[in-house]
Design a protein around this motif. Sequence first.
Motif, PDB file in Angstrom:
ATOM      1  N   UNK A  25       1.656  27.727 -42.558  1.00  0.00           N
ATOM      2  CA  UNK A  25       2.276  28.491 -41.487  1.00  0.00           C
ATOM      3  C   UNK A  25       1.382  28.480 -40.248  1.00  0.00           C
ATOM      4  N   UNK A  26       1.971  28.780 -39.110  1.00  0.00           N
ATOM      5  CA  UNK A  26       1.203  28.781 -37.874  1.00  0.00           C
ATOM      6  C   UNK A  26       0.377  30.065 -37.766  1.00  0.00           C
ATOM      7  N   UNK A  27      -0.850  29.936 -37.268  1.00  0.00           N
ATOM      8  CA  UNK A  27      -1.724  31.094 -37.051  1.00  0.00           C
ATOM      9  C   UNK A  27      -2.214  31.016 -35.612  1.00  0.00           C
ATOM     10  N   UNK A  28      -1.438  31.565 -34.711  1.00  0.00           N
ATOM     11  CA  UNK A  28      -1.622  31.310 -33.281  1.00  0.00           C
ATOM     12  C   UNK A  28      -2.853  31.965 -32.677  1.00  0.00           C
ATOM     13  N   UNK A  29      -3.418  33.012 -33.328  1.00  0.00           N
ATOM     14  CA  UNK A  29      -4.570  33.681 -32.741  1.00  0.00           C
ATOM     15  C   UNK A  29      -5.746  32.736 -32.547  1.00  0.00           C
ATOM     16  N   UNK A  30      -5.814  31.674 -33.373  1.00  0.00           N
ATOM     17  CA  UNK A  30      -7.000  30.828 -33.438  1.00  0.00           C
ATOM     18  C   UNK A  30      -7.240  30.021 -32.161  1.00  0.00           C
ATOM     19  N   UNK A  31      -6.265  29.974 -31.246  1.00  0.00           N
ATOM     20  CA  UNK A  31      -6.458  29.201 -30.016  1.00  0.00           C
ATOM     21  C   UNK A  31      -7.308  29.963 -28.995  1.00  0.00           C
ATOM     22  N   UNK A  32      -6.935  31.181 -28.571  1.00  0.00           N
ATOM     23  CA  UNK A  32      -7.813  31.892 -27.639  1.00  0.00           C
ATOM     24  C   UNK A  32      -8.944  32.669 -28.323  1.00  0.00           C
ATOM     25  N   UNK A  48       1.928  50.924 -26.840  1.00  0.00           N
ATOM     26  CA  UNK A  48       2.800  51.541 -27.824  1.00  0.00           C
ATOM     27  C   UNK A  48       3.087  50.530 -28.934  1.00  0.00           C
ATOM     28  N   UNK A  49       3.007  50.972 -30.175  1.00  0.00           N
ATOM     29  CA  UNK A  49       3.210  50.036 -31.268  1.00  0.00           C
ATOM     30  C   UNK A  49       2.004  49.118 -31.420  1.00  0.00           C
ATOM     31  N   UNK A  50       2.231  47.926 -31.950  1.00  0.00           N
ATOM     32  CA  UNK A  50       1.156  46.942 -32.126  1.00  0.00           C
ATOM     33  C   UNK A  50       1.590  45.619 -31.493  1.00  0.00           C
ATOM     34  N   UNK A  51       1.464  45.488 -30.174  1.00  0.00           N
ATOM     35  CA  UNK A  51       2.036  44.327 -29.485  1.00  0.00           C
ATOM     36  C   UNK A  51       1.230  43.044 -29.563  1.00  0.00           C
ATOM     37  N   UNK A  52      -0.043  43.100 -29.982  1.00  0.00           N
ATOM     38  CA  UNK A  52      -0.897  41.953 -29.756  1.00  0.00           C
ATOM     39  C   UNK A  52      -0.611  40.748 -30.632  1.00  0.00           C
ATOM     40  N   UNK A  53      -0.100  40.940 -31.818  1.00  0.00           N
ATOM     41  CA  UNK A  53       0.292  39.773 -32.613  1.00  0.00           C
ATOM     42  C   UNK A  53       1.361  38.973 -31.874  1.00  0.00           C
ATOM     43  N   UNK A  54       2.321  39.684 -31.288  1.00  0.00           N
ATOM     44  CA  UNK A  54       3.354  39.017 -30.514  1.00  0.00           C
ATOM     45  C   UNK A  54       2.811  38.410 -29.232  1.00  0.00           C
ATOM     46  N   UNK A  55       1.898  39.124 -28.577  1.00  0.00           N
ATOM     47  CA  UNK A  55       1.314  38.619 -27.333  1.00  0.00           C
ATOM     48  C   UNK A  55       0.558  37.314 -27.566  1.00  0.00           C
ATOM     49  N   UNK A  56      -0.268  37.284 -28.624  1.00  0.00           N
ATOM     50  CA  UNK A  56      -1.086  36.098 -28.842  1.00  0.00           C
ATOM     51  C   UNK A  56      -0.226  34.902 -29.240  1.00  0.00           C
ATOM     52  N   UNK A  57       0.886  35.146 -29.920  1.00  0.00           N
ATOM     53  CA  UNK A  57       1.816  34.053 -30.235  1.00  0.00           C
ATOM     54  C   UNK A  57       2.433  33.509 -28.948  1.00  0.00           C
ATOM     55  N   UNK A  58       2.867  34.422 -28.066  1.00  0.00           N
ATOM     56  CA  UNK A  58       3.452  33.992 -26.804  1.00  0.00           C
ATOM     57  C   UNK A  58       2.472  33.220 -25.939  1.00  0.00           C
ATOM     58  N   UNK A  59       1.242  33.715 -25.852  1.00  0.00           N
ATOM     59  CA  UNK A  59       0.225  33.042 -25.041  1.00  0.00           C
ATOM     60  C   UNK A  59      -0.103  31.671 -25.613  1.00  0.00           C
ATOM     61  N   UNK A  60      -0.303  31.585 -26.914  1.00  0.00           N
ATOM     62  CA  UNK A  60      -0.654  30.309 -27.536  1.00  0.00           C
ATOM     63  C   UNK A  60       0.475  29.295 -27.392  1.00  0.00           C
ATOM     64  N   UNK A  61       1.712  29.719 -27.499  1.00  0.00           N
ATOM     65  CA  UNK A  61       2.840  28.798 -27.292  1.00  0.00           C
ATOM     66  C   UNK A  61       2.783  28.189 -25.894  1.00  0.00           C
ATOM     67  N   UNK A  62       2.439  28.987 -24.907  1.00  0.00           N
ATOM     68  CA  UNK A  62       2.324  28.495 -23.534  1.00  0.00           C
ATOM     69  C   UNK A  62       1.172  27.494 -23.401  1.00  0.00           C
ATOM     70  N   UNK A  63       0.041  27.823 -24.062  1.00  0.00           N
ATOM     71  CA  UNK A  63      -1.130  26.945 -23.991  1.00  0.00           C
ATOM     72  C   UNK A  63      -0.830  25.595 -24.648  1.00  0.00           C
ATOM     73  N   UNK A  64      -0.222  25.626 -25.825  1.00  0.00           N
ATOM     74  CA  UNK A  64       0.091  24.390 -26.539  1.00  0.00           C
ATOM     75  C   UNK A  64       1.063  23.532 -25.739  1.00  0.00           C
TER      76      UNK A  64
END
Length: 257
Positions: A92-99, A62-78
């Motif tokens: 600015x940070x562009x968190x998608x670029x990690x996974x 529902x909605x468009x969750x993946x921008x938020x998901x990839x930010x959350x995942x990348x924060x954990x990875x970093x």
Amino acid sequence: MRYSDGRYEADIDITVEEWKSMLQNPKIFGPKYLDMILKWYYEIDHRATSQAIMAKYPSELKGTPYNGYVIGLTNRIIKYLNRFEVIGTQGNESKFIVPFEGWYEDYKEGNHFVWKVRDELVQAIEELGLVDEKKFPSEEEELKSYSIENRKDGKIIMRYTTQYERNPINRRNAIRIHGTVCQGCGFDFEKVYGEIGKDYIEVHHIKPLYEGGGSVPINAETDLICVCANCHRMIHRRKDKVLSLKELQKLLLANKN
């Protein structure tokens, strides 16, 4: 991070073993993050736009969750690796670029932003056995995706590209065994085209899949060969007969001069 001709690039030096460790750590790859990555993994060439994924799983998302998901995942990875940060092209940070790798398909118009799972992460997923073969795209889905794409604005774009092996593990094994130099004519994409041609080759089933009557086990060494696009199309040129590798090589030799 760098940006050129619609493509974003960054020096992400995460190894396969590091990805495997993180994939097995629920504090990093919690259920929603693992599910997100696997949805992209099962797409052809492990790439898709977020909009395409949303359209494919309307009952789940529902909605468009993946921008938020990839930010959350990348924060954990970093935080886990504790050795780099991601700074975007405008500071600015562009968190998608990690996974993922990322680029605009129609970069001059800024449309259709594609995410592609990084190769090392793909390999880690496969080595951990997180793959459900039933979820791979069918041959019909591959052909539909790669032949003609009908955009919402009515523009039709013809594409010319490889038809990927139904199971990417088989494709990877075929390339590992046979290499990326065409077994028919000896064409080497990297030698001719440089970096852009590195690791590129097409994988051909010696026995057509439609003759198998459904899913069949594949031996990458004996059932698959690696050929360039030209040789692949000549193998399938005749409607009444698929050429063998030896027959193709014989034709090449006979017409060499």
